[in-house]
Scaffold this active site. Sequence first.
Site, PDB file in Angstrom:
ATOM      1  N   ASP A  33      -6.549  -5.156   1.323  1.00 19.42           N
ATOM      2  CA  ASP A  33      -6.069  -3.791   1.081  1.00 19.42           C
ATOM      3  C   ASP A  33      -7.140  -2.792   1.531  1.00 19.42           C
ATOM      4  O   ASP A  33      -8.333  -2.989   1.300  1.00 19.42           O
ATOM      5  CB  ASP A  33      -5.750  -3.597  -0.414  1.00 19.42           C
ATOM      6  N   ILE A  34      -6.714  -1.713   2.141  1.00 21.08           N
ATOM      7  CA  ILE A  34      -7.642  -0.716   2.671  1.00 21.08           C
ATOM      8  C   ILE A  34      -8.326   0.085   1.554  1.00 21.08           C
ATOM      9  O   ILE A  34      -9.394   0.667   1.765  1.00 21.08           O
ATOM     10  CB  ILE A  34      -6.884   0.224   3.640  1.00 21.08           C
ATOM     11  N   ASN A  91       5.490  -4.025  -6.156  1.00 24.14           N
ATOM     12  CA  ASN A  91       6.169  -2.782  -6.532  1.00 24.14           C
ATOM     13  C   ASN A  91       7.473  -2.660  -5.754  1.00 24.14           C
ATOM     14  O   ASN A  91       7.499  -2.845  -4.535  1.00 24.14           O
ATOM     15  CB  ASN A  91       5.277  -1.575  -6.214  1.00 24.14           C
ATOM     16  N   GLU A  99       4.626   2.447  -2.289  1.00 23.46           N
ATOM     17  CA  GLU A  99       4.213   3.390  -1.243  1.00 23.46           C
ATOM     18  C   GLU A  99       4.641   2.933   0.142  1.00 23.46           C
ATOM     19  O   GLU A  99       5.041   3.754   0.969  1.00 23.46           O
ATOM     20  CB  GLU A  99       2.683   3.552  -1.262  1.00 23.46           C
ATOM     21  N   VAL A 100       4.485   1.648   0.417  1.00 20.84           N
ATOM     22  CA  VAL A 100       4.779   1.145   1.762  1.00 20.84           C
ATOM     23  C   VAL A 100       6.093   0.357   1.709  1.00 20.84           C
ATOM     24  O   VAL A 100       6.186  -0.640   0.987  1.00 20.84           O
ATOM     25  CB  VAL A 100       3.629   0.259   2.284  1.00 20.84           C
ATOM     26  N   HIS A 104       5.583  -6.430  -0.011  1.00 22.26           N
ATOM     27  CA  HIS A 104       4.219  -6.970  -0.096  1.00 22.26           C
ATOM     28  C   HIS A 104       3.907  -7.330  -1.530  1.00 22.26           C
ATOM     29  O   HIS A 104       4.393  -6.680  -2.462  1.00 22.26           O
ATOM     30  CB  HIS A 104       3.183  -5.973   0.440  1.00 22.26           C
TER      31      HIS A 104
HETATM   32  P1  AMP Z   1       2.321  -0.161  -2.938  1.00 17.20           P
HETATM   33  O1  AMP Z   1       2.100   1.013  -3.843  1.00 17.20           O
HETATM   34  O2  AMP Z   1       2.598  -1.430  -3.697  1.00 17.20           O
HETATM   35  O3  AMP Z   1       3.344   0.138  -1.865  1.00 17.20           O
HETATM   36  O4  AMP Z   1       0.931  -0.430  -2.243  1.00 17.20           O
HETATM   37  C1  AMP Z   1       0.629  -0.141  -0.916  1.00 17.20           C
HETATM   38  C2  AMP Z   1      -0.784  -0.609  -0.660  1.00 17.20           C
HETATM   39  O5  AMP Z   1      -1.016  -0.607   0.746  1.00 17.20           O
HETATM   40  C3  AMP Z   1      -1.859   0.280  -1.289  1.00 17.20           C
HETATM   41  O6  AMP Z   1      -2.665  -0.510  -2.168  1.00 17.20           O
HETATM   42  C4  AMP Z   1      -2.660   0.790  -0.077  1.00 17.20           C
HETATM   43  O7  AMP Z   1      -4.039   0.916  -0.341  1.00 17.20           O
HETATM   44  C5  AMP Z   1      -2.357  -0.264   0.963  1.00 17.20           C
HETATM   45  N1  AMP Z   1      -2.477   0.154   2.350  1.00 17.20           N
HETATM   46  C6  AMP Z   1      -1.933   1.260   2.918  1.00 17.20           C
HETATM   47  N2  AMP Z   1      -2.229   1.292   4.230  1.00 17.20           N
HETATM   48  C7  AMP Z   1      -2.965   0.180   4.501  1.00 17.20           C
HETATM   49  C8  AMP Z   1      -3.563  -0.346   5.673  1.00 17.20           C
HETATM   50  N3  AMP Z   1      -3.466   0.270   6.865  1.00 17.20           N
HETATM   51  N4  AMP Z   1      -4.233  -1.519   5.579  1.00 17.20           N
HETATM   52  C9  AMP Z   1      -4.334  -2.150   4.394  1.00 17.20           C
HETATM   53  N5  AMP Z   1      -3.780  -1.708   3.251  1.00 17.20           N
HETATM   54  C10 AMP Z   1      -3.106  -0.555   3.297  1.00 17.20           C
END
Ligand code: AMP
Length: 123
Positions: A33-34, A91, A99-100, A104
């Site tokens: 994770d970033i 999530n 968020e994404v 995942h």
């Molecule tokens: P979620 O809230 O479960 O969708 O979590 C999304 C996760 O993706 C967060 O913990 C972010 O820090 C992570 N994230 C977003 N962009 C990147 C990226 N380019 N590389 C790695 N992790 C990322």
Amino acid sequence: MAYDPNNIFARILRGEIPCRKVYEDEHVLAFHDINPQAPTHILVIPKGAYVSLDDFSERASDRELSAFLRALGRIAREQGAARTGYRVLANHGRDARQEVPHFHVHIFAGRDLGRMIGKAPSG
Ligand code: AMP
């Protein structure tokens, strides 16, 4: 919700943006994770286009489902997380603050992770 092929994890899968890869096979990619929330914070994603666990559990093939779970356990062992303990979290949707929009699972490890879930914000 329709899958957005331009989400950040889709772009990582296409090699358009980099990641710190920890594992890859035919069906699964895992990377750091970033913005880590624990000493070990790894994201495990299927290579198929699934929005969230809700979508993945409904549409993925048995092969994709089993490959994903096998990979999850293997990654935790390979990272040393299985020895002292780890937490997995996925999530889905608004209330979970996803968020994404590419399915995942987070693996957290490397310290005492505290209580399972925090208090809900007031309101
Ligand atoms: P979620 O809230 O479960 O969708 O979590 C999304 C996760 O993706 C967060 O913990 C972010 O820090 C992570 N994230 C977003 N962009 C990147 C990226 N380019 N590389 C790695 N992790 C990322």
